[in-house]
Design a protein around this motif. Structure first.
Motif, PDB file in Angstrom:
ATOM      1  N   ARG A   1      -9.275 -27.551 -39.678  1.00  0.00           N
ATOM      2  CA  ARG A   1      -9.046 -26.285 -40.377  1.00  0.00           C
ATOM      3  C   ARG A   1     -10.354 -25.526 -40.552  1.00  0.00           C
ATOM      4  O   ARG A   1     -10.435 -24.339 -40.322  1.00  0.00           O
ATOM      5  CB  ARG A   1      -8.481 -26.565 -41.774  1.00  0.00           C
ATOM      6  CG  ARG A   1      -7.007 -26.528 -41.787  1.00  0.00           C
ATOM      7  CD  ARG A   1      -6.476 -26.466 -43.223  1.00  0.00           C
ATOM      8  NE  ARG A   1      -5.158 -27.017 -43.174  1.00  0.00           N
ATOM      9  CZ  ARG A   1      -4.752 -28.099 -43.807  1.00  0.00           C
ATOM     10  NH1 ARG A   1      -5.577 -28.732 -44.605  1.00  0.00           N
ATOM     11  NH2 ARG A   1      -3.538 -28.553 -43.674  1.00  0.00           N
TER      12      ARG A   1
ATOM     13  N   ARG B   1     -11.546 -21.914 -39.035  1.00  0.00           N
ATOM     14  CA  ARG B   1     -12.010 -20.822 -39.909  1.00  0.00           C
ATOM     15  C   ARG B   1     -13.360 -20.294 -39.424  1.00  0.00           C
ATOM     16  O   ARG B   1     -13.611 -19.107 -39.420  1.00  0.00           O
ATOM     17  CB  ARG B   1     -12.125 -21.308 -41.354  1.00  0.00           C
ATOM     18  CG  ARG B   1     -10.905 -20.881 -42.164  1.00  0.00           C
ATOM     19  CD  ARG B   1     -11.034 -21.340 -43.585  1.00  0.00           C
ATOM     20  NE  ARG B   1     -10.159 -22.462 -43.812  1.00  0.00           N
ATOM     21  CZ  ARG B   1     -10.377 -23.442 -44.663  1.00  0.00           C
ATOM     22  NH1 ARG B   1     -11.462 -23.455 -45.384  1.00  0.00           N
ATOM     23  NH2 ARG B   1      -9.518 -24.409 -44.812  1.00  0.00           N
TER      24      ARG B   1
ATOM     25  N   ASP C   1      -2.370 -23.745 -39.782  1.00  0.00           N
ATOM     26  CA  ASP C   1      -3.107 -22.480 -39.914  1.00  0.00           C
ATOM     27  C   ASP C   1      -2.978 -21.678 -38.619  1.00  0.00           C
ATOM     28  O   ASP C   1      -3.014 -22.238 -37.537  1.00  0.00           O
ATOM     29  CB  ASP C   1      -4.602 -22.739 -40.175  1.00  0.00           C
ATOM     30  CG  ASP C   1      -4.823 -23.559 -41.422  1.00  0.00           C
ATOM     31  OD1 ASP C   1      -4.032 -24.485 -41.663  1.00  0.00           O
ATOM     32  OD2 ASP C   1      -5.791 -23.303 -42.135  1.00  0.00           O
TER      33      ASP C   1
END
Lengths: 356, 673
Positions: free
Chosen positions: A71, A75, A131
């Motif tokens: 994750r 990002r 995500d």
């Protein structure tokens, strides 16, 4: 020059700072020596992998920690996309596609385990990256699809629907996911190379060299698996090769595949392009297939690291730093997760070090 | 204070049977910076052997780190090394220690497995919750399943006696159930499972006599009720996970006294083994050597004699007895008050001065703070910086020495900025009090017409004079170092030697003379010939004299003359270009000071634009001023700090700091880890 500094000054400084935090070999060796998984994870506490230690201390689950790590990387890439413009942004975008491709492969493996192998996947579904990278993938539809065609339908409107649908028949025939995984790898490198074509001449050369080396290594990896596990016919194996490799021509791949010892082509590559690594080939008597695979993986990793070191030592305002970060970080995450998973299964230190 | 601590070298021979007592004394005193005996005389390696310790330092250190990892699990650090006592040192049983730690690790692994089991349950429930959240109404879902849902929602009855077993077995699949009605013998359930598990769930339900029934819409309840039920279960699981995590910390805390005892003994044994690793052995004796501060010679000598009952041979050497190559290896302990510790950190961060040469710390203290003040002169900004430093010292009480030194440096820099601010009459950019020296703001914005400094050129001139002063100080320190090292040749011919200084002084005089006469007239008479020409000619002797005195086994050839000529020209160019660049480099001090004032002026202008109708500052104006001052303190504070460091390192140190020394690192219990 001013253009290059403006284009790469900030992003490369940011990535170089992150590269400087890549864990040294001694730290990995210390983790491999740790007496338990808990003690190995604890060694990550004051490093850039502190999130692994934090998630593990809450959940006791190394896969949840790995998911959190993924994750954060996603990002970072999305942040880098925001910070860049034009052709550099296109490269960052294309590199970030790997997370989407790998996540899709993960979902397809779960589908395969559930529908084809009849295994339980309840908890494993929780480790899918939810995500959004660039698209909202209908991961639940894919995992729960009745067939691969249905999964392909779930991917309509994305670039993945076509390769997944195209491979469906072969997957059913060979009862293996490799046709679809290769199709997705082809897609990833194709879109990456398309982004590379938009770069200026200097950056294009650097990127082609780096990505070409990675493609070579990916091809050799597939080659080993085709020969060792899938027993593919030579012409089929050759058709699977990802184009635009830099050192290995299709003929060389075919020749290597036909040879009794698939390491022959690697030996030739090492002799020609990376003579400094010849010692690695000579130092092991890799007759047994497992040891041979370990040796090949090690050499491949070393070759890639040589290319990365070459980039890092060169002119700082090029696309090279971005690519070097991508390779180094992927390798670092892979190695750390290898150690932690090996600790979970109580592998001895020597076996862990050999697998790194 | 301006020279490092005087050192003595000890070479000791003791009997093998006294090894333990001697090691304990050396550890207790904690003053020896050990060196290998064979390093002093390589030929000794043929006659001496290294010891064969039962446990090595590395073996002990690994177990110690293992215990530190356990402390870290409970967010605790190890005990303070300074509290260890040599008397507590006991023989180690590594196997026993490892066994104890393995037992603890096994207990922790058990807890981790339970945590992981809970996590798997959480993931299953989260999966079903996600599906349910995307789903429409339950009643609709039961009748016509959504094309995109992967849920199976059904209702039915089971015998009450089978209910608990069914519920228990349903835990093996992601599921949620609600008991919507209970009669005497039967319970009615709403059951939600994943469609992919239909095969397994159906078998399970059949086994427990599940009978499907259709529920009335009102008895189904809303989706929110099911979600709340799921959330409740998830919260329970998470709470349980948190308890397990706390359990691990509690377990470590409970074992802390025992772990501390083990850690302390391991650490003592580790240092004990480290000391013994420097021992070289003959058949019945051992020999060791090392450096220690001259002031500790007597106590250590007495303690060793006492421990061995006089059965030892101690030989003490002064560094002056050593050949120059060996002198460079003498370890250096920088002295000076602890108040100057931040500046010592700046020096050692660059390098360690050679033994016997000037300790740059007090000079860095003066130069660094003066530069910082000139660049960041404002009482208000300095006060904020000093307060940040004080807060940092309080907040980072247990942090590393470097972090605490950095905070102390911020306090010093804040103080320097306050003094400079009072000299320039600047208080958060406002002239609340008249300047004690000159109005820096006025000079920058062109408001100040009287006094020592009238404009930015005046500020530039001050910083150039300041730079000349710093460089001159560097030259003098270099001459002192050369004299102390008896390096007469370097004293005269080094770029920062007497001839270099002569040329620099003449250059400065000439430049100011020329500038003072509107760039039209050079010093009269033979000044230039004597002040610059003569030393330049003298420099031509450097290469030949070096050839004569330091022959380096070269033979004289015709090309040697060409070499000498080239060396001379390069040397002249280096001296002229180097000194000019070094001096002008100090103009950055003015540059940053002017930037500091300009930023303050800019923020005041912006705040002025936000004035209200009556011409008074509005809250917006004050917001701009606060934000602006914060930005200035952060940005300019950092810039001024870095530039001061850069000027010290490159313009000041390059004149006199050889930086090839070794730090004095005794094996001691009194050091922080």
């Amino acid at each position: 020059l001013a253009g290059a500094v403006q284009k790469y000054g900030f992003i490369n400084a940011k990535l170089r700072a992150r590269i400087s935090k890549i864990l040294p070999e001694e730290q990995l060796a210390e983790m491999a020596r740790a007496k338990s998984l808990t003690e190995a994870v604890e060694l990550l506490k004051n490093t850039s992998f502190a999130v692994v230690a934090s998630v593990f201390s809450k959940t006791g689950d190394i896969k949840s920690a790995e998911l959190e790590l993924a994750r954060r990387e996603v990002r970072l890439y999305l942040e880098l996309e925001e910070l860049t413009k034009g052709e550099v942004r296109a490269i960052v975008y294309a590199l970030a596609e790997r997370f989407e491709v790998e996540n899709l492969k993960h979902a397809l493996r779960l589908w395969f385990d559930s529908r084809v192998r009849g295994r339980r996947i309840d908890a494993a579904v929780g480790y899918l990256l939810r995500d959004r990278v660039h698209r909202d993938l209908a991961l639940d539809r894919i995992v729960n699809a009745a067939s691969l065609q249905e999964a392909a339908q779930a991917l309509e409107g994305t670039p993945y629907g076509e390769p997944v649908g195209r491979s469906a028949a072969e997957v059913a025939q060979v009862r293996s996911l490799f046709p679809v995984e290769i199709a997705l790898d082809h897609h990833f490198y194709r879109q990456l190379l398309a982004a590379v074509n938009g770069l200026g001449p200097r950056d294009r050369d650097i990127a082609r060299r780096m990505i070409g080396a990675e493609i070579d290594l990916a091809n050799i990896n597939w080659l080993i698996r085709f020969k060792g596990f899938y027993k593919l016919a030579p012409e089929r194996a050759l058709a699977c090769a990802i184009p635009e490799g830099i050192h290995l021509s299709p003929e060389a791949v075919a020749e290597a595949y036909a040879a009794d010892n698939p390491t022959a082509v690697l030996a030739e590559l090492v002799r020609r392009r990376y003579p400094g690594l010849s010692g690695l080939l000579a130092s092991r008597e890799a007759v047994e297939s497992y040891a041979r695979l370990v040796m090949i993986e090690r050499i491949l990793a070393e070759i890639l690291m040589l290319e990365v070191r070459h980039l890092l030592a060169g002119y700082p305002f090029t696309i090279g730093i971005l690519l070097a970060y991508f390779v180094l970080k992927s390798a670092e995450i892979r190695r750390i997760m290898t150690i932690l998973n090996a600790k979970f299964y109580n592998w001895p230190e020597e076996r862990i070090m050999a697998a790194l | 204070m301006i020279f490092p601590q005087s050192m003595k070298q000890l070479v000791a021979v003791v009997l093998e049977r006294d090894a333990d007592q001697v090691t304990r004394v050396l550890l207790d005193q904690g003053v020896m910076h050990f060196v290998s005996v064979t390093e002093m005389d390589p030929q000794l390696s043929q006659r001496l052997s290294a010891g064969m310790p039962r446990v090595t330092e590395a073996m002990v250190a690994e177990i110690r780190r293992r215990i530190e990892g356990l402390f870290s699990l409970a967010s605790q650090g190890p005990p303070a090394q300074t509290e260890l006592r040599v008397e507590d040192l006991q023989a180690l049983d590594l196997n026993q220690t490892n066994r104890q730690l393995d037992e603890l690790a096994a207990a922790l692994s058990g807890v981790r497995e339970r945590q992981q089991g809970l996590q798997q349950e959480i993931l299953k429930l989260e999966d079903i919750r996600r599906q349910l959240a995307m789903f429409g109404e339950l009643s609709v879902g039961m009748q016509s399943r959504s094309q995109y849902s992967f849920l199976n929602i059904q209702s039915g009855t089971v015998r009450r006696t089978a209910l608990s077993t069914l519920v228990e077995e349903l835990k093996s699949v992601p599921s949620v159930h609600l008991v919507v009605g209970e009669e005497e013998n039967q319970a009615t359930l709403l059951l939600i499972t994943m469609r992919r598990d239909d095969g397994l769930v159906n078998k399970l339900l059949d086994r427990h006599g599940w009978t499907e029934v259709e529920l009335a819409r009102e008895s189904l309840g809303g989706k929110e009720e099911v979600l709340a039920d799921l959330d409740g279960k998830l919260a329970l699981f998470r709470e349980e996970q948190e308890k397990l995590k706390s359990g691990i910390e509690a377990l470590i805390r409970e074992k802390r006294p025992e772990l501390e005892r083990m850690w302390s003994n391991l650490r003592l044994n580790e240092l004990y083994a480290r000391i013994q690793s420097y021992f070289s052995h003959t058949a019945r004796t051992l020999i060791f050597s090392g450096w220690l501060p001259a002031g500790t010679q007597a106590p250590l000598g007495e303690a060793l004699l006492k421990a061995t009952a006089g059965r030892c041979y101690l030989e003490w050497h002064d560094p002056s007895e050593l050949p120059s190559a060996q002198k460079a290896k003498v370890p250096v302990q920088l002295t000076g008050p602890s108040l100057l510790a931040p500046f010592k950190m700046l020096v050692t961060n660059y390098s360690i001065p050679q033994y016997g040469t000037v300790d740059p710390t007090p000079f860095v203290f003066l130069a660094y703070l003066a530069m910082f003040g000139l660049m960041f002169g404002d009482v208000g900004h300095g006060l904020v910086l000093a307060l940040v430093g004080i807060a940092g010292i309080a907040a980072y009480r247990g942090a590393s020495q470097n972090i605490r030194n950095l905070m102390k440096l911020a306090v010093w820099c804040g103080g320097s900025a306050m003094v400079a601010g009072a000299l320039f009459g600047s208080y958060f950019g406002l002239g609340l009090l008249p300047p004690l020296w000159f109005n820096y703001h006025g000079a920058v914005v062109g408001q100040h017409t009287v006094g020592v400094v009238k404009d930015v050129y005046g500020i530039l001139l001050i910083t150039i004079w300041f730079g000349i002063g710093v460089i001159a100080m560097g030259l003098v320190l270099n001459w002192i170092n050369r004299v102390r090292r008896r390096d007469w040749f370097g004293l005269v011919f080094d770029k920062a030697g007497l001839i270099g200084g002569w040329i620099y002084a003449a250059g400065v005089y000439t430049a100011f003379y020329f500038a003072g006469r509107s760039y039209k007239q050079l010093p009269p008479g033979n000044f230039l010939s004597l002040a610059i020409g003569l030393p330049v000619l003298l420099l031509a002797l450097k290469a030949p004299l070096e050839f004569i005195f330091h022959r380096e086994q070269k033979r004289f050839q015709v090309f040697t003359l060409i070499d000498w000529g080239m060396e001379w020209i390069v040397e002249i160019l280096e001296i002229f270009a180097g000194y000019l660049a070094n001096t002008l480099s100090f103009m950055r001090v003015a540059g940053l000071g002017i930037a500091h004032v300009s930023l303050v002026v800019a923020f005041f202008s912006i705040a002025g634009m936000l004035r209200g109708p009556g011409g008074n500052f509005t809250p917006g104006s004050y917001l701009v001023l606060v934000a602006g001052n914060t930005l200035i303190i952060a940005l300019e504070g950092l810039s001024a700090g870095i530039q001061s460091l850069r000027l010290n390192y490159y313009e000041f140190f390059s004149k006199y700091f050889s930086g090839s020394g070794r730090a004095y690192e005794p094996i001691s219990l009194r050091k922080r880890q």
